[in-house]
Scaffold this motif. Structure first.
Motif, PDB file in Angstrom:
ATOM      1  N   SER A 179       0.829  -1.217   0.000  1.00 59.38           N
ATOM      2  CA  SER A 179       0.000   0.000   0.000  1.00 59.38           C
ATOM      3  C   SER A 179       0.860   1.262   0.000  1.00 59.38           C
ATOM      4  O   SER A 179       0.555   2.238  -0.690  1.00 59.38           O
ATOM      5  CB  SER A 179      -0.926   0.003   1.213  1.00 59.38           C
ATOM      6  OG  SER A 179      -0.180  -0.088   2.418  1.00 59.38           O
ATOM      7  N   ASN A 209       0.564   3.808  -2.986  1.00 58.00           N
ATOM      8  CA  ASN A 209      -0.067   5.093  -2.650  1.00 58.00           C
ATOM      9  C   ASN A 209       0.886   6.267  -2.816  1.00 58.00           C
ATOM     10  O   ASN A 209       0.489   7.338  -3.287  1.00 58.00           O
ATOM     11  CB  ASN A 209      -0.607   5.061  -1.220  1.00 58.00           C
ATOM     12  CG  ASN A 209      -1.772   4.103  -1.079  1.00 58.00           C
ATOM     13  OD1 ASN A 209      -2.391   3.708  -2.069  1.00 58.00           O
ATOM     14  ND2 ASN A 209      -2.076   3.710   0.159  1.00 58.00           N
ATOM     15  N   ASN A 225      -1.385   3.881 -10.448  1.00 57.41           N
ATOM     16  CA  ASN A 225      -2.037   3.009  -9.471  1.00 57.41           C
ATOM     17  C   ASN A 225      -2.364   1.644 -10.086  1.00 57.41           C
ATOM     18  O   ASN A 225      -2.092   0.596  -9.483  1.00 57.41           O
ATOM     19  CB  ASN A 225      -3.314   3.673  -8.955  1.00 57.41           C
ATOM     20  CG  ASN A 225      -3.956   2.892  -7.826  1.00 57.41           C
ATOM     21  OD1 ASN A 225      -3.303   2.584  -6.832  1.00 57.41           O
ATOM     22  ND2 ASN A 225      -5.225   2.551  -7.979  1.00 57.41           N
TER      23      ASN A 225
END
Length: 449
Positions: A98, A102, A121
């Protein structure tokens, strides 16, 4: 979500390296001067940059497999954001998926646009999901398989397989991607290794004796060493053990005249001054004044006053020194393919054409520098590469053309823990995968008449 400062700094450095062809070490040093960066951020940014550059060929291969847009069509900023993200996903264990994804998205918003961030992403999430099933080249295509798996150019892999065989080459490629030990050399003009180790421990630095050289120390936590009192006071110099071997094997004596024809940044010259107990004369030469300044600064810090720096091109004969030197050190300009662990961008910046061109320079330097030796004097020719055409081939051709010179064995000068049979013949080749040092060649030549 705020943009991560360490990752943003790493992105700027990576852009500088890939788009402006900056040297990695110079770009890293310049960007890390940012006062806003904490020490932990500097360390993380450095790790991201060197890790991404180290694995760049593999990263671009993976990116090509998972991107719907061809690499050459991608914005350089977005491409480098993806590279940083892929490095974190494939080659680090402690960074959560993550966080890697991110932070890449946030960087894409700043250096691209909304569509760019969605694209980043999607690519990173897709790679994260299938990271254990990435379609690398088939093992039957040996060269391409090794090239992508270990992120080395095809021509380099082919050349090393031809020289050393497949098994050795794979171990060499693997070793080139490992983080080398950080080695320093005890300044024996001011202290000894036992005392230095104690001083380092008192400053909170974990350290242990080196593998081969009695002055060598391995630092386990080497960040910001220039801020240490023990460094400022001149108790050590940063230098790999392979490089320390050069001065040991040349074996300069008190009162002698030594010429170091390609001296900067001065590690070998200052080591020779130690071995000479700071008595005699060392002429340290280079073509750039700013590099000579580095030698002068080291001498001042280490307490050395027998080194005289001079601007001089080693390719040009200086007749004022003909027959004047007891010893000559030639640490020749080379391809640098023995120090890929420290400078991973070398893998991508070097070409076969450059290798052919540099051998002409090496021959010229050896031919001219040999004329500075007195009869009975010794010359050391070294490089930080593992290419035979830059090493033993250069020396062998020189000896064939100059019968007054011969290789001379130096096994009695070798560390007891480093047993290399060819030292009896007058040369050695070190490899990172065998010796845990830089890839380094050393030969010792005597002028008979």
């Amino acid at each position: 979500m705020a943009v991560d400062l360490a990752r943003e700094t790493a992105l700027k450095i990576l852009y500088d390296i890939t788009e402006n062809h900056a040297y990695s070490n110079i770009s890293v040093n310049r960007h890390l001067e940012n006062d806003k960066l904490r020490e932990i951020d500097r360390s993380f940014a450095t790790e991201l940059v060197y890790g991404t550059v180290k694995w760049l060929l593999q990263i671009d291969y993976v990116l090509g497999k998972y991107s719907s847009v061809k690499l050459k069509k991608l914005s350089p900023w977005i491409k480098n954001i993806l590279r940083l993200g892929i490095y974190q996903l494939l080659h680090t264990d402690r960074i959560p998926v993550s966080a890697a994804c991110n932070t890449g998205v946030e960087l894409a918003k700043r250096y691209g646009h909304q569509a760019s961030s969605r694209f980043v992403n999607a690519v990173l999430r897709n790679i994260a999901k299938s990271k254990n099933n990435i379609p690398y080249p088939d093992k039957s295509d040996n060269v391409n398989y090794l090239s992508i798996l270990y992120s080395h150019p095809v021509w380099m892999v082919e050349k090393w397989i031809e020289l050393y065989g497949t098994e050795f080459t794979e171990e060499l490629l693997k070793s080139n991607n490992q983080v080398p030990d950080f080695i320093i050399r005890t300044n024996t003009l001011k202290t000894d290794r036992v005392t230095l180790l104690d001083m380092l421990h008192k400053e909170g630095i974990s350290a242990e004796p080196g593998r081969y050289i009695e002055e060598a120390v391995i630092l386990k936590s080497p960040s910001s060493i220039t801020n240490l009192e023990v460094f400022k006071n001149g108790y050590f110099q940063v230098q790999d053990e392979s490089s320390m071997l050069a001065a040991k094997i040349l074996d300069p004596k008190e009162g002698e005249t030594v010429i170091d024809v390609c001296s900067a940044p001065g590690g070998k010259a200052t080591h020779m001054a130690q071995l000479m107990n700071n008595k005699g004369t060392i002429i340290a030469r280079d073509v750039y004044q700013h590099k000579l300044k580095l030698i002068e600064q080291s001498c001042c810090r280490l307490g050395i006053d027998i080194i005289k720096t001079e601007i001089h091109d080693a390719c040009c004969l200086d007749e004022t020194f003909t027959g004047k030197a007891d010893r000559v050190l030639i640490d020749a300009p080379c391809s640098g393919l023995g120090i890929i662990r420290k400078k991973p961008d070398i893998k991508y910046s070097r070409t076969e054409k450059e290798l052919r061109e540099i051998t002409g320079l090496q021959r010229e330097i050896l031919k001219n520098s040999s004329k500075y030796l007195k009869p009975g004097g010794y010359l050391l020719y070294s490089t930080c590469t593992i290419q035979q055409e830059e090493n033993l081939d250069i020396v062998s051709d020189f000896l064939e053309d100059n019968p007054d010179f011969r290789l001379t064995g130096f096994q009695e000068l070798m560390p007891p823990t480093l047993d290399i049979a060819s030292s009896a013949e007058g040369y050695i080749q070190l490899f990172p995968n065998i010796n845990q040092t830089d890839g380094f060649f050393i030969s010792k030549i005597k002028r008979e008449k």
